[in-house]
Design a protein around this motif. Structure first.
Motif, PDB file in Angstrom:
ATOM      1  N   ARG B 128      28.091  30.077  32.473  1.00  0.00           N
ATOM      2  CA  ARG B 128      28.484  31.456  32.668  1.00  0.00           C
ATOM      3  C   ARG B 128      27.774  32.113  33.860  1.00  0.00           C
ATOM      4  O   ARG B 128      28.340  32.946  34.536  1.00  0.00           O
ATOM      5  CB  ARG B 128      28.186  32.290  31.411  1.00  0.00           C
ATOM      6  CG  ARG B 128      28.724  31.695  30.125  1.00  0.00           C
ATOM      7  CD  ARG B 128      30.231  31.529  30.137  1.00  0.00           C
ATOM      8  NE  ARG B 128      30.941  32.784  30.311  1.00  0.00           N
ATOM      9  CZ  ARG B 128      32.228  32.873  30.642  1.00  0.00           C
ATOM     10  NH1 ARG B 128      32.926  31.772  30.850  1.00  0.00           N
ATOM     11  NH2 ARG B 128      32.814  34.034  30.759  1.00  0.00           N
ATOM     12  N   LYS B 129      26.512  31.771  34.044  1.00  0.00           N
ATOM     13  CA  LYS B 129      25.706  32.503  35.024  1.00  0.00           C
ATOM     14  C   LYS B 129      25.695  31.800  36.382  1.00  0.00           C
ATOM     15  O   LYS B 129      25.188  30.684  36.497  1.00  0.00           O
ATOM     16  CB  LYS B 129      24.276  32.663  34.503  1.00  0.00           C
ATOM     17  CG  LYS B 129      23.478  33.679  35.294  1.00  0.00           C
ATOM     18  CD  LYS B 129      22.243  34.115  34.558  1.00  0.00           C
ATOM     19  CE  LYS B 129      21.566  35.268  35.272  1.00  0.00           C
ATOM     20  NZ  LYS B 129      20.386  35.734  34.551  1.00  0.00           N
ATOM     21  N   SER B 152      26.854  36.560  38.839  1.00  0.00           N
ATOM     22  CA  SER B 152      27.992  36.654  37.920  1.00  0.00           C
ATOM     23  C   SER B 152      27.554  36.104  36.563  1.00  0.00           C
ATOM     24  O   SER B 152      26.945  35.033  36.487  1.00  0.00           O
ATOM     25  CB  SER B 152      29.177  35.844  38.447  1.00  0.00           C
ATOM     26  OG  SER B 152      30.181  35.752  37.462  1.00  0.00           O
ATOM     27  N   THR B 153      27.869  36.832  35.507  1.00  0.00           N
ATOM     28  CA  THR B 153      27.498  36.377  34.162  1.00  0.00           C
ATOM     29  C   THR B 153      28.731  35.956  33.348  1.00  0.00           C
ATOM     30  O   THR B 153      28.625  35.735  32.146  1.00  0.00           O
ATOM     31  CB  THR B 153      26.742  37.484  33.411  1.00  0.00           C
ATOM     32  OG1 THR B 153      27.536  38.673  33.454  1.00  0.00           O
ATOM     33  CG2 THR B 153      25.380  37.736  34.024  1.00  0.00           C
ATOM     34  N   ASP B 154      29.879  35.873  34.013  1.00  0.00           N
ATOM     35  CA  ASP B 154      31.089  35.474  33.290  1.00  0.00           C
ATOM     36  C   ASP B 154      31.786  34.300  33.966  1.00  0.00           C
ATOM     37  O   ASP B 154      33.009  34.222  33.996  1.00  0.00           O
ATOM     38  CB  ASP B 154      32.039  36.666  33.152  1.00  0.00           C
ATOM     39  CG  ASP B 154      32.408  37.248  34.512  1.00  0.00           C
ATOM     40  OD1 ASP B 154      31.890  36.728  35.533  1.00  0.00           O
ATOM     41  OD2 ASP B 154      33.189  38.193  34.567  1.00  0.00           O
ATOM     42  N   THR B 157      33.896  35.270  37.612  1.00  0.00           N
ATOM     43  CA  THR B 157      35.027  36.204  37.726  1.00  0.00           C
ATOM     44  C   THR B 157      34.576  37.534  38.310  1.00  0.00           C
ATOM     45  O   THR B 157      35.118  38.003  39.308  1.00  0.00           O
ATOM     46  CB  THR B 157      35.669  36.421  36.344  1.00  0.00           C
ATOM     47  OG1 THR B 157      35.914  35.150  35.751  1.00  0.00           O
ATOM     48  CG2 THR B 157      36.979  37.191  36.465  1.00  0.00           C
TER      49      THR B 157
END
Lengths: 227, 418
Positions: B128-129, B152-154, B157
């Motif tokens: 995710r990160k 970005s943590t998703d 995106t």
């Protein structure tokens, strides 16, 4: 990261601009505070053709200034509002000499001179804090209380994470502060050089007079050639 | 009050620092070789359409085995610049370009050009990160650059706003990044950087797992470019860094070795000559392989050589040229984009980078040194070499300043050409 860094930056840059204006134009102290508040608001107005404010533009290039700068600016600002006596000349001279000496060592070591990297010790600043503690005690003894106050503010700022940096050096120095210290140091050096030249001239005159055998005999100063 | 202040100082200086400097290396026993064919497996272009001023591209391995590429380039809208991202999927296809950061660049009307995101370093810690480190750079004024990062943590995106990194005493100014990061056993990361302050100094800027700067190590004075670091074991790192820029087509390099994970360095000899390079260590016998611009002509970037060293980077032997005409004949062709130069010209005209008039276009092409009189220049730069978990090698580089090219090869092909 501190979400209120914009408040800190607003104070610092408004103080710089306000003090420069006060230096150039003669403004009464009652209007200086109002002018400072207006400057704080103006810094957040957007620039033409650019989607961000003047403050964002300045901090994008220069980043946040050090806590030492903010403390010194605060002292000068209070003095311009007639709320404080300000910093004494001896204290300012001592501060400038320490800043010039320490920043020279710092910048040279970061640039590859010497065996150690002084900037790296600012990330785990136990040695640096010890040095600052010694300076604090020394300044307290010789009653340089404003420098003591600056050091306390720096430590509070560092442990309160006021600035986005994790390095204590960034709380102590910044390029503008070093330039100001260099400017003051140059003035001090010129003053010292002038005083030294006057002292040397006096010494040479006295020695010239004392080497005159007529003076030794009579004990009176020899009249000049014009006389 | 004095006693209280002294007690405060004693309290905070009594805590000893606890820092681990052991490197974390990939588990070599877990490497799985999927193909044994002695050939270059795939050649592709990453970028969907040609762009101008492509910055040095970079690769990172995502946790699922996918390859993640990041590069910077001008976008069609004038005065804007973007960082692009793309993912290499298991089906050997690059996805669509995805602009993860778009910034306005006051390029025209300014006394100096402000090039944003000249080089990028991507990192993917978990699925995710994702993080991208990049340098906002002012052309001809490297002292005015800033090191920044976006997170970005998703899974890539949504991206955070740029966050500035402070690791130089000039208010964080003068820092550049390039080359692969180091991974430490305690989860921290070391990014090779160069600080342009009064001169130039190589650095390893160290971040903790929350991407806060926790320290840096200096690698003495150098010129031009960030050090290329190759970890050999948990404690030993080889650094290759430009030493002299007397000849503009290729630098002389300085080799340095650290046996304490980058804290202290010892200078050593190397015969490496290159302009830009990327190095990986082979898993078993600790050979180093490098892809480098070993140019011989002045101002040329026409050589993209594969070199190998059996003595930890002291002596190098060139074994292959990727863009040599004889090599291209034996490489798999890019079937779907044959007339690429015409497509480049059409794109440049469409995006108003290049004048529509034929005579003006020829002058523009000559000035931009892309094509002239039907002869297109060969210019390759900024390679980034990566070894994935299947023991395949992925090489990306800037192809003729307008595209990012990807070449995948395996260990069997490497053994065949050496």
């Amino acid at each position: 990261m501190n979400n209120f860094i914009w408040l800190y930056d607003t104070f610092v840059w408004a103080a710089i601009i306000s003090l420069i204006f006060c230096r150039i134009f003669r403004i009464s102290s009652s209007y200086k505070f109002v002018g400072f508040c207006i400057l704080c608001a103006l810094l957040h107005l957007p620039l033409p053709n650019v989607p961000y404010s003047t403050l964002a533009y300045i901090t994008n290039w220069m980043s946040s200034l050090s806590v030492m700068s903010a403390a010194i600016l605060g002292v000068y600002l209070l003095r311009s509002w007639d709320l404080s006596y300000g910093i004494t000349r001896q204290e300012k001279n001592a501060l400038c000499i320490v800043i010039v000496f320490a920043s020279t060592m710092l910048y040279l070591s970061v640039n590859g001179w010497g065996f150690g990297d002084l900037y790296a010790i600012g990330f785990r600043p136990y040695l640096l804090i010890t040095g600052m503690g010694i300076i604090f005690v020394f300044c307290w003894i010789i009653r340089f209380y404003i420098i003591c106050g600056c050091l306390i503010l720096i430590m509070l700022g560092y442990y309160g994470h006021i600035l986005p940096s994790n390095n204590l050096w960034d709380y102590l120095f910044d390029p503008l502060l070093v330039l100001w210290a260099l400017f003051c140091f140059a003035i001090i050096a010129i003053q010292w050089a002038m005083q030294a030249s006057v002292a040397i001239t006096l010494y040479l005159r006295r020695s010239a007079l004392s080497n005159n055998p007529t003076d030794i005999k009579t004990g009176t100063p020899q009249p000049s050639r014009k006389e | 009050m004095l006693l209280g202040a002294v007690a405060f100082w004693l309290a905070i200086t009594a805590v000893p620092p606890t820092v681990s400097f052991q490197l974390a290396l990939p588990n070599e026993s877990a490497l799985t070789t999927t193909t044994s064919q002695k050939k270059i497996i795939a050649i592709n272009y990453l970028s969907d359409s040609p762009s101008l001023n492509i910055g040095a591209p970079a690769l990172s391995v995502l946790p699922g085995g996918k390859i993640w590429a990041v590069w910077s380039a001008d976008i069609p809208q004038p005065r804007y610049r973007a960082i692009y991202s793309d993912v290499w999927h298991a089906d050997k296809v690059w996805g669509a370009d995805h602009a993860i950061l778009v910034q306005k660049s006051p390029r025209t009307g300014m006394p100096v050009d402000y090039l944003q995101a000249a080089a990028v370093v991507p990192l993917a810690h978990d699925a995710r990160k994702h993080v991208v480190f990049y340098a906002d750079t002012m052309r001809n004024y490297p002292q005015m650059s800033h090191l920044k990062m976006i997170v970005s943590t998703d899974g890539g995106t949504e991206w955070s706003l740029p966050h500035r990194i402070y690791s130089s005493p000039l208010a964080g100014m003068g820092l550049h990044v390039r080359h692969k990061p180091l991974f430490y056993a305690d989860g921290s990361i070391g990014i090779p950087a160069i600080a342009h302050i009064l001169g130039s100094t190589g650095l390893i800027v160290r971040f903790n797992s929350d991407y806060q700067v926790t320290g840096h190590n200096r690698i003495r004075t150098s010129v031009g470019s960030a050090p290329c670091l190759v970890p050999l074991n948990e404690k030993t790192i080889v650094s290759l860094q430009p030493r002299s820029n007397r000849s503009p087509q290729r630098f002389e390099f300085q080799r340095r070795v650290s046996t304490n994970s980058g804290q202290l360095w010892q200078s050593d000899f190397t015969d490496l000559r290159a302009r830009t390079l990327s190095i990986v260590a082979l898993p078993k016998n600790r050979e180093l392989i490098a892809v480098l611009n070993n140019n011989t002509r002045r101002r040329a970037r026409d050589s993209l050589a594969l070199a190998i060293s059996n003595d930890q980077g002291k002596h190098w032997r060139t074994i292959y040229h990727f863009e040599h005409p004889s090599a291209i004949q034996n490489q798999p062709q890019i079937a779907h984009k044959k007339n690429y130069m015409q497509e480049i010209e059409r794109t440049l005209v469409r995006d108003q980078h290049m004048p529509d008039d034929h005579a003006q276009r020829a002058a523009w092409l000559a000035a931009s040194q892309l094509c002239y009189d039907g002869i297109c220049r060969t210019r390759y730069r900024d390679p980034w070499l990566l070894r994935d978990e299947h023991n395949n090698f992925h090489l990306i580089y800037v192809w003729n300043d307008v595209l990012v090219k990807h070449i995948q090869f395996n260990q069997a092909w490497l053994n065949a050409v050496r």
